[in-house]
Every structure is written in structure tokens, then in C-alpha cells.
Design a protein around this motif. Structure first.
Motif, PDB file in Angstrom:
ATOM      1  N   VAL A 122      15.472  -8.373   2.791  1.00 13.21           N
ATOM      2  CA  VAL A 122      14.462  -9.132   3.257  1.00 13.21           C
ATOM      3  C   VAL A 122      13.490  -8.198   2.714  1.00 13.21           C
ATOM      4  N   LEU A 123      12.617  -9.075   2.293  1.00 14.44           N
ATOM      5  CA  LEU A 123      11.037  -7.993   2.208  1.00 14.44           C
ATOM      6  C   LEU A 123       9.733  -7.919   3.236  1.00 14.44           C
ATOM      7  N   ALA A 124       9.621  -6.981   3.902  1.00 13.62           N
ATOM      8  CA  ALA A 124       8.928  -6.806   4.898  1.00 13.62           C
ATOM      9  C   ALA A 124       7.592  -5.973   4.496  1.00 13.62           C
ATOM     10  N   ASP A 125       6.549  -7.328   4.804  1.00 16.40           N
ATOM     11  CA  ASP A 125       5.176  -7.096   4.462  1.00 16.40           C
ATOM     12  C   ASP A 125       4.326  -6.159   5.535  1.00 16.40           C
ATOM     13  N   ILE A 126       3.674  -4.947   5.358  1.00 19.62           N
ATOM     14  CA  ILE A 126       3.137  -5.047   6.427  1.00 19.62           C
ATOM     15  C   ILE A 126       2.192  -4.742   6.561  1.00 19.62           C
ATOM     16  N   ARG A 127       1.170  -5.547   6.444  1.00 20.77           N
ATOM     17  CA  ARG A 127       0.090  -5.509   6.260  1.00 20.77           C
ATOM     18  C   ARG A 127      -0.629  -6.719   7.277  1.00 20.77           C
ATOM     19  N   SER A 128      -1.870  -6.690   7.468  1.00 21.05           N
ATOM     20  CA  SER A 128      -2.861  -7.567   7.917  1.00 21.05           C
ATOM     21  C   SER A 128      -1.718  -9.222   8.589  1.00 21.05           C
ATOM     22  N   TRP A 129      -2.516  -9.708   9.395  1.00 13.32           N
ATOM     23  CA  TRP A 129      -2.168 -11.478   9.374  1.00 13.32           C
ATOM     24  C   TRP A 129      -3.540 -11.996   7.497  1.00 13.32           C
ATOM     25  N   GLN A 130      -4.573 -11.122   7.616  1.00 13.20           N
ATOM     26  CA  GLN A 130      -5.001 -11.755   6.536  1.00 13.20           C
ATOM     27  C   GLN A 130      -5.092 -11.453   5.162  1.00 13.20           C
ATOM     28  N   GLU A 131      -4.989 -10.769   5.160  1.00 15.89           N
ATOM     29  CA  GLU A 131      -4.207  -9.514   3.744  1.00 15.89           C
ATOM     30  C   GLU A 131      -2.874 -10.867   3.279  1.00 15.89           C
ATOM     31  N   TYR A 132      -2.145 -10.338   4.462  1.00 14.61           N
ATOM     32  CA  TYR A 132      -0.947 -11.397   4.232  1.00 14.61           C
ATOM     33  C   TYR A 132      -0.787 -12.784   4.134  1.00 14.61           C
ATOM     34  N   ILE A 133      -1.852 -14.179   4.206  1.00 18.92           N
ATOM     35  CA  ILE A 133      -2.446 -15.015   3.366  1.00 18.92           C
ATOM     36  C   ILE A 133      -2.956 -14.994   2.778  1.00 18.92           C
ATOM     37  N   GLY A 134      -3.565 -13.669   2.068  1.00 25.29           N
ATOM     38  CA  GLY A 134      -4.465 -13.602   0.446  1.00 25.29           C
ATOM     39  C   GLY A 134      -6.110 -13.841   1.380  1.00 25.29           C
ATOM     40  N   ALA A 135      -6.522 -13.549   2.998  1.00 26.33           N
ATOM     41  CA  ALA A 135      -7.814 -14.318   2.894  1.00 26.33           C
ATOM     42  C   ALA A 135      -8.864 -13.623   2.673  1.00 26.33           C
ATOM     43  N   VAL A 136      -7.957 -12.266   2.083  1.00 29.60           N
ATOM     44  CA  VAL A 136      -8.652 -10.671   1.929  1.00 29.60           C
ATOM     45  C   VAL A 136      -7.456  -9.513   1.553  1.00 29.60           C
ATOM     46  N   SER A 137      -8.127  -8.497   0.180  1.00 34.49           N
ATOM     47  CA  SER A 137      -7.257  -7.769  -0.568  1.00 34.49           C
ATOM     48  C   SER A 137      -7.179  -6.619   0.741  1.00 34.49           C
ATOM     49  N   GLY A 138      -7.817  -6.218   1.050  1.00 35.61           N
ATOM     50  CA  GLY A 138      -7.457  -5.233   2.789  1.00 35.61           C
ATOM     51  C   GLY A 138      -8.372  -3.969   1.838  1.00 35.61           C
ATOM     52  N   TYR A 139      -7.940  -3.995   0.456  1.00 37.13           N
ATOM     53  CA  TYR A 139      -8.796  -2.552   0.150  1.00 37.13           C
ATOM     54  C   TYR A 139     -10.175  -2.590  -0.752  1.00 37.13           C
ATOM     55  N   SER A 140     -10.926  -1.673  -1.386  1.00 37.92           N
ATOM     56  CA  SER A 140     -11.967  -1.733  -2.124  1.00 37.92           C
ATOM     57  C   SER A 140     -12.190  -2.088  -3.758  1.00 37.92           C
ATOM     58  N   TYR A 141     -10.526  -1.519  -3.800  1.00 40.68           N
ATOM     59  CA  TYR A 141      -9.774  -1.371  -5.154  1.00 40.68           C
ATOM     60  C   TYR A 141      -8.884  -1.672  -6.101  1.00 40.68           C
ATOM     61  N   ILE A 142      -8.819  -2.842  -4.687  1.00 40.96           N
ATOM     62  CA  ILE A 142      -7.881  -3.685  -5.333  1.00 40.96           C
ATOM     63  C   ILE A 142      -8.882  -4.997  -5.161  1.00 40.96           C
ATOM     64  N   ASN A 143      -8.391  -5.807  -6.127  1.00 44.35           N
ATOM     65  CA  ASN A 143      -8.989  -6.590  -6.356  1.00 44.35           C
ATOM     66  C   ASN A 143      -8.241  -8.540  -6.128  1.00 44.35           C
ATOM     67  N   LYS A 144      -6.506  -8.249  -6.657  1.00 44.45           N
ATOM     68  CA  LYS A 144      -6.153  -9.246  -6.184  1.00 44.45           C
ATOM     69  C   LYS A 144      -5.413  -9.443  -4.918  1.00 44.45           C
ATOM     70  N   LYS A 145      -5.866 -11.091  -4.457  1.00 43.58           N
ATOM     71  CA  LYS A 145      -5.233 -11.328  -2.811  1.00 43.58           C
ATOM     72  C   LYS A 145      -4.144 -11.847  -2.989  1.00 43.58           C
ATOM     73  N   GLY A 146      -3.220 -11.985  -1.879  1.00 42.33           N
ATOM     74  CA  GLY A 146      -2.342 -13.156  -1.163  1.00 42.33           C
ATOM     75  C   GLY A 146      -0.620 -12.120  -1.369  1.00 42.33           C
ATOM     76  N   ARG A 147       0.097 -12.290  -1.329  1.00 35.75           N
ATOM     77  CA  ARG A 147       1.538 -11.219  -0.949  1.00 35.75           C
ATOM     78  C   ARG A 147       2.483 -11.692  -1.939  1.00 35.75           C
ATOM     79  N   ILE A 148       3.136 -10.909  -1.781  1.00 34.62           N
ATOM     80  CA  ILE A 148       4.188 -10.718  -2.472  1.00 34.62           C
ATOM     81  C   ILE A 148       5.485 -12.341  -2.509  1.00 34.62           C
ATOM     82  N   LYS A 149       5.850 -12.717  -3.440  1.00 32.74           N
ATOM     83  CA  LYS A 149       6.643 -14.260  -3.415  1.00 32.74           C
ATOM     84  C   LYS A 149       7.554 -13.855  -2.598  1.00 32.74           C
ATOM     85  N   GLY A 150       8.209 -14.487  -1.401  1.00 29.51           N
ATOM     86  CA  GLY A 150       9.030 -14.931  -0.404  1.00 29.51           C
ATOM     87  C   GLY A 150       8.791 -13.513   0.404  1.00 29.51           C
ATOM     88  N   ALA A 151       8.090 -12.576   0.925  1.00 33.60           N
ATOM     89  CA  ALA A 151       7.929 -11.240   1.770  1.00 33.60           C
ATOM     90  C   ALA A 151       7.374 -12.060   2.796  1.00 33.60           C
TER      91      ALA A 151
END
Length: 303
Positions: A183-212
């Protein structure tokens, strides 16, 4: 010690509780006493950060050295450095595999990141001060403003890595994702997990690893309210385990933790380690490395 009726088991009875230290324990050790009757002959205390020596010069735990995470991580994705480079960094900082290494930081994340890398390398006894420097100050213990430089050692004393399973690289992750035992556990904020934000100024892509699965985190990439009390100390691990279980993150599986670049995932790893979970690892590159390759599968929105 948490005695909430929902989590009646005191933290001292967790399998590896001694790896999480109260400031009073550290203070006794510094004073030359043997906390809990355990004789620790060779130990070092490090304040862990990546912002330079300014905060360290303002005050630190007496006798503590400064440890810069920039020495153990490298661009472009802030993965840990090579085993050869890690060995050189440890020797430069006077670290050998058979010492007790005590780590603390301002917000737990830096200390946890260094702890996982030291454990991976083979340091047998790595411990973290619960609540970090903030906890030390709140207990009223003396601070030290004298800089300390560790005496280098000639040899780390063991082959690196001793525990390669503590890290999962991107190729191993891809090979294990189809397994029902992982099981892949995503330890990020909910907003990062659902792809609303990337979370970082230097990361452009939003979303999560499929299946996480969502492993909880905090309000943004730099906070861990779901894991830490207002005091900065860790919440009771069983509280975290309950949250994880709701998402299928359980100790009977190989649990791979990831976040943006590895720091938040390291706190989650250390939590699981405290609870005695055996089959755990950190995906070092995290969302930063995964999202950099357009061929990698991602998803967003509510699961």
C-alpha cells in the motif's frame, strides 16, 4: 503520556518507545547520569536543519552539533545521496554505526528525515527528541550558544546500507504497485492529495500517484497537524494508526510512505517504526520525482 480513553496504552509501552525521547531523559544523559538505568557510553546530539547555522547560533541543546540535511540530500529531487557520499558525511561528522545518535529539529521533520537515512545506513541506535528544541525550551532546560564541531572519524565502521529496505526507489515502486500486499501511503495535505494544489512553488504538477491512499498530514507542505500536537510533540501513534486503517494502511502490508520530497514521509515512517511495523519504507523521490515524468500514472479528485 496520553491517557485518553480511546488510546489507553501509554506511549512508553510501545515496542520501540525508547527511540522517542523526553527532554528530561536527554538532560540526564548530558549531566552524566544513566537515564532509566541504561548505560550509554558513546553518544552524539545533533540539531538538524537545512537553513544554515543562524538558528543554531541562537541557542541549542548543550553540546549539540549542527547537522545540515543538504549534506545528505541532492538535487534534482532531493533524494538521499549515494552510499559513498553518505559514508563521507557521517565520518566528517564523527558518526559511527555503533554510537547512539540523538536528533532534534524545530519541527520534527528534519530530524525524522536524517533519522531514516542514518537507520538505512546502519546506525544501530537512532533517537529523536519528542517535540524537538521547542520541547526542550518549554521544559526550562539550559541552552548553549557555543558552537561545537564534531571530531571526524576515519571509518563509519560498517558497510552501507545495512537496511536497504527502508527506501524504495522509483523503479521498485513501479514493480510493487500491482501487489495487493503493498500500500502506498500519501503523506501530504488533503488539498495536495486531491490535486487542488501541488504544495510547492517548484513543483508544477498536481495530483497523486495512482492508487495511493491518503495517510494524512497537515494544512500544507510545511505543517503536520495530523501528526503533531500543538506543543510540537507527536500525537499518540495509535491515533495515527486508526486514521491509517480507515484507508487500508495496515502493518500486515508493505507500506511505502511518500510526500513531496521525503520529509513528511519520514515522520510517518518513524511513527510506524515506533509501533513496531516491520515492512515499511520511504519512496525517496516522492511526488516531485514521480510527477516529473509524464509517463507515470497519476490521478486527482476524490478517490
Amino acid at each position: 503520556m496520553n491517557r485518553n480513553k480511546n488510546y489507553p496504552i501509554p506511549m512508553k509501552f510501545l515496542p520501540i518507545y525508547e527511540k522517542l525521547l523526553h527532554p528530561s531523559w536527554v538532560n540526564k544523559l548530558i549531566e552524566g547520569k544513566n537515564p532509566d538505568g541504561h548505560f550509554i557510553k558513546d553518544f552524539k546530539i545533533f540539531e538538524v536543519d537545512n537553513k544554515g547555522l543562524h538558528n543554531y547560533y541562537q541557542g541549542h541543546i548543550p553540546g549539540a552539533f549542527y547537522f545540515d540535511t543538504n549534506e545528505i540530500e541532492e538535487k534534482p529531487f532531493w533524494n538521499r545521496k549515494s552510499d559513498k557520499d553518505l559514508k563521507q558525511v557521517f565520518e566528517k561528522n564523527g558518526i559511527t554505526y555503533d554510537q547512539t545518535i540523538i536528533l532534534y529539529s524545530k519541527n520534527m521533520m528534519a530530524a525524522a528525515r536524517a533519522a531514516v537515512i542514518l537507520m538505512y545506513a546502519g546506525v544501530n541506535d537512532v533517537r529523536i527528541v519528542n517535540g524537538g528544541y521547542r520541547s526542550w525550551l518549554s521544559e526550562g532546560y539550559k541552552i548553549d550558544k557555543m558552537p561545537h564541531i564534531p571530531e571526524p572519524v576515519k571509518n563509519f565502521g560498517a558497510e552501507i546500507p545495512a537496511h536497504p529496505k527502508y527506501f524504495t526507489n522509483i523503479d521498485k515502486l513501479k514493480n510493487s504497485m500491482s501487489s495487493t500486499e503493498t500500500v502506498l501511503a500519501d503523506i501530504r495535505s488533503w488539498q495536495e492529495y486531491i490535486g487542488a494544489v501541488s504544495g510547492y512553488s517548484y513543483i508544477n504538477k498536481k495530483g497523486r500517484i495512482k492508487g495511493a491512499k491518503w495517510g494524512h498530514a497537515g494544512s500544507d507542505a510545511y505543517h503536520l497537524e495530523d501528526f503533531l500536537q500543538k506543543s510540537g510533540k507527536l500525537r499518540h501513534p495509535h491515533e495515527i494508526a486508526d486514521n491509517w486503517a480507515k484507508w487500508g494502511i495496515t502493518p500486515d502490508k508493505h507500506v511505502i510512505f511518500y510526500c513531496g520530497t521525503g520529509w513528511r514521509a519520514s515522520v510517518a515512517f518513524f511513527y510506524a517504526y515506533l509501533m513496531g511495523w516491520k515492512n515499511i519504507s520511504v519512496f525517496d523521490g516522492g511526488w516531485y520525482e514521480w510527477s516529473n515524468d509524464l509517463a507515470n500514472q497519476i490521478e486527482s479528485g476524490y478517490p
